[in-house]
Design an enzyme around this catalytic site. Structure first.
Site, PDB file in Angstrom:
ATOM      1  CE  LYS A 106      -3.098  -3.122   0.363  1.00 30.08           C
ATOM      2  NZ  LYS A 106      -2.728  -4.523   0.075  1.00 30.08           N
ATOM      3  N   GLY A 112      -2.840 -15.705 -11.777  1.00 28.22           N
ATOM      4  CA  GLY A 112      -3.822 -15.539 -10.721  1.00 28.22           C
ATOM      5  C   GLY A 112      -4.414 -14.148 -10.700  1.00 28.22           C
ATOM      6  CB  VAL A 160      -7.269  -9.664  -3.483  1.00 23.44           C
ATOM      7  CG1 VAL A 160      -6.848  -8.363  -2.831  1.00 23.44           C
ATOM      8  CG2 VAL A 160      -8.775  -9.854  -3.362  1.00 23.44           C
ATOM      9  CB  ILE A 161      -2.208 -10.835  -4.027  1.00 18.69           C
ATOM     10  CG1 ILE A 161      -2.556 -10.906  -2.540  1.00 18.69           C
ATOM     11  CG2 ILE A 161      -0.717 -10.540  -4.189  1.00 18.69           C
ATOM     12  CD1 ILE A 161      -1.891 -12.059  -1.801  1.00 18.69           C
ATOM     13  CG  HIS A 169     -23.115  18.581   0.448  1.00 21.22           C
ATOM     14  ND1 HIS A 169     -23.092  17.774  -0.663  1.00 21.22           N
ATOM     15  CD2 HIS A 169     -23.050  19.864   0.001  1.00 21.22           C
ATOM     16  CE1 HIS A 169     -23.028  18.533  -1.745  1.00 21.22           C
ATOM     17  NE2 HIS A 169     -23.008  19.809  -1.366  1.00 21.22           N
TER      18      HIS A 169
END
Length: 465
Positions: free
Chosen positions: A50, A179, A182-183, A438
């Protein structure tokens, strides 16, 4: 033989949280970690990934600065060396922080391989040398997991897992990912933004199969626009690796790249633990079954996190660690995997909690769905990030919210609102009545809740008869 009340084996997000919790409960606690505190998540998983993704986001914003009326002259390029240095600094800071937290809680930390010598005894070794011998009536196993590399995959420096990819010396010109989970998808988005030619090979008919289908389709479309080639429905075969790169076949098509990232699952880490001496049962795949209190079949021995074969997420492991520590210390607590939020740091992000529409349909549940697009939201337009939506699935009879799925800007943060709301069994109407500030991205949640009943004021809808 040193005596403790609780011994925790493994210092990842499950283990260190368990050790701190047990120590704060008043138990004399020991934590054994053979590598680095923080485990996979902090050292070679969530945090470094991240951190690098955050760097690519700044890079993307800089390239589109003119859209905001900001003029940047000269070439805008990623500095991979600097990004890696920042990643390492973040990891070092956080691992040091964990050590301080354990110390302040009063938990003793032992560095080395933990090996059971009995149901209540453990020795800490370094190679063949025994460093310490410990005993405790309660032991928590938090050994985690590691990347799975099947036997048909060739072993070569060009064939890597996420661990090696996070330390790669330069940005690869091309990357083949085995694959589309997610990863794999997170790394695809990361490196594609940096200019890498990315190809994903996914055997299933879509990427990220467990994710709400509308959300995964939205991400797949955006990945396609970013130049990522997604091949689904066929296996990657005939994989060959040389000093120059990797090749393989998807059906009749030959694909090649500088590197192959293997991202098809994880396996338990039990090597060296000598678990057999305890009588703790494992599944055929090596996972340790536990009950809702994280207890194994052997009294006094608990297991948490990836070791249990459940949801492999850091926050799930931490939650289990808290439960195991409490129960080990004589307190009441329990864990449920029903409402564990999922956060996917693709471009755009995905945040989800509860049932998907596909799950509801499979279970025969009658539902109402409310969906609100970020394109209709003022804050999303202001930050120039309007791709995606917030989707709320509610029970048609009771109006209880069954699932909340967000794909778009800051989706991984926005889904946090869903956690306490769904734990309190909120209805869509109640969620819609909650006033949201808002202009914020959070308004999408409120509007989606209104949309469940066709009452959102900011998307076109037919007047009720």
């Amino acid at each position: 033989m040193q005596e403790f009340d609780v011994i925790v084996i493994g210092g990842g997000p499950g283990g260190y949280v368990a050790a701190i919790r047990a120590a704060k409960n008043g138990a004399k606690t020991a934590l054994i970690e053979r590598k680095e505190l923080g485990g996979t998540c902090l050292n070679i998983g969530c945090i470094p990934t991240k951190t690098l993704i955050a760097g690519t986001e700044v890079f993307r914003q800089a390239k589109h600065a003119a859209d905001f009326g900001v003029k940047i002259e000269g070439a805008i390029t990623p500095d991979w060396t600097a990004m890696m240095e920042r990643k390492n600094k973040v990891v070092k800071t956080l691992t040091g922080g964990i050590a301080l937290l354990l110390k302040s809680a009063g938990a003793a930390v032992f560095k080395g391989q933990a090996t059971f010598t009995g149901k209540k005894t453990v020795k800490v070794i370094n190679g063949t040398e025994t460093l310490e011998e410990l005993t405790a009536p309660k032991i928590i196993i938090a050994t985690g997991s590691e990347s799975l590399v099947p036997g048909f995959i060739p072993r070569h420096e060009r064939v890597i897992t996420s661990t090696e990819l996070l330390s790669i010396p330069e940005i690869p010109k091309s990357l083949l990912i085995l694959g589309g989970g997610v990863i794999g998808c997170e790394f695809a988005c990361l490196f594609a933004e940096l200019g890498t030619k990315v190809t994903i090979a996914e055997m299933m008919d879509s990427i990220m199969p467990p994710v709400d289908r509308e959300c995964s389709k939205t991400v797949a479309a955006q990945m396609g626009k970013a130049g990522i080639v997604i091949k689904t429905g066929k296996p990657l075969s005939d994989i060959k690796a040389t000093a120059k790169g990797v090749t393989g076949k998807i059906g009749d098509e030959t694909v090649s790249a500088d590197y192959l990232l293997v991202s098809i699952g994880r396996k338990n880490v039990l090597d060296g633990l000598n678990l057999a001496v305890t009588g703790v049962k494992t599944t055929e795949r090596g996972w340790i079954p536990v009950d809702s209190c994280c207890r194994t079949n052997v009294a006094g021995i608990f297991a948490i996190g990836d070791a249990t074969g459940g949801i492999q997420l850091a926050h799930a492991a931490s939650a289990q660690g808290t439960v195991a520590a409490d129960v080990a210390c004589g307190k009441k607590n329990s864990y449920s995997s029903a409402l564990v939020p999922g956060c996917i740091f693709t471009t755009p992000e995905i945040g989800s909690l509860g049932k998907t529409q596909e799950q509801c349909d499979k279970e025969g549940l009658e539902t109402r769905v409310g969906k609100f697009p970020f394109a209709a939201l003022g804050k999303a337009m202001a930050i120039n990030d309007t791709n995606g939506f917030c989707k709320i699935i509610a029970d048609a009879k009771t109006d209880q919210v069954l699932g909340i799925h967000v794909v778009g800007p800051h989706a991984t943060d926005l889904v946090a609102e869903a956690c306490p709301a769904m734990h309190l069994e909120i209805t869509a109407r109640e969620l819609g009545k909650a006033i949201h500030a808002h202009p914020t991205l959070g308004e999408a949640m409120m509007e989606a809740a209104h949309a469940v009943h066709g009452e959102s004021a900011h998307i076109p809808s037919r007047k009720k008869k």
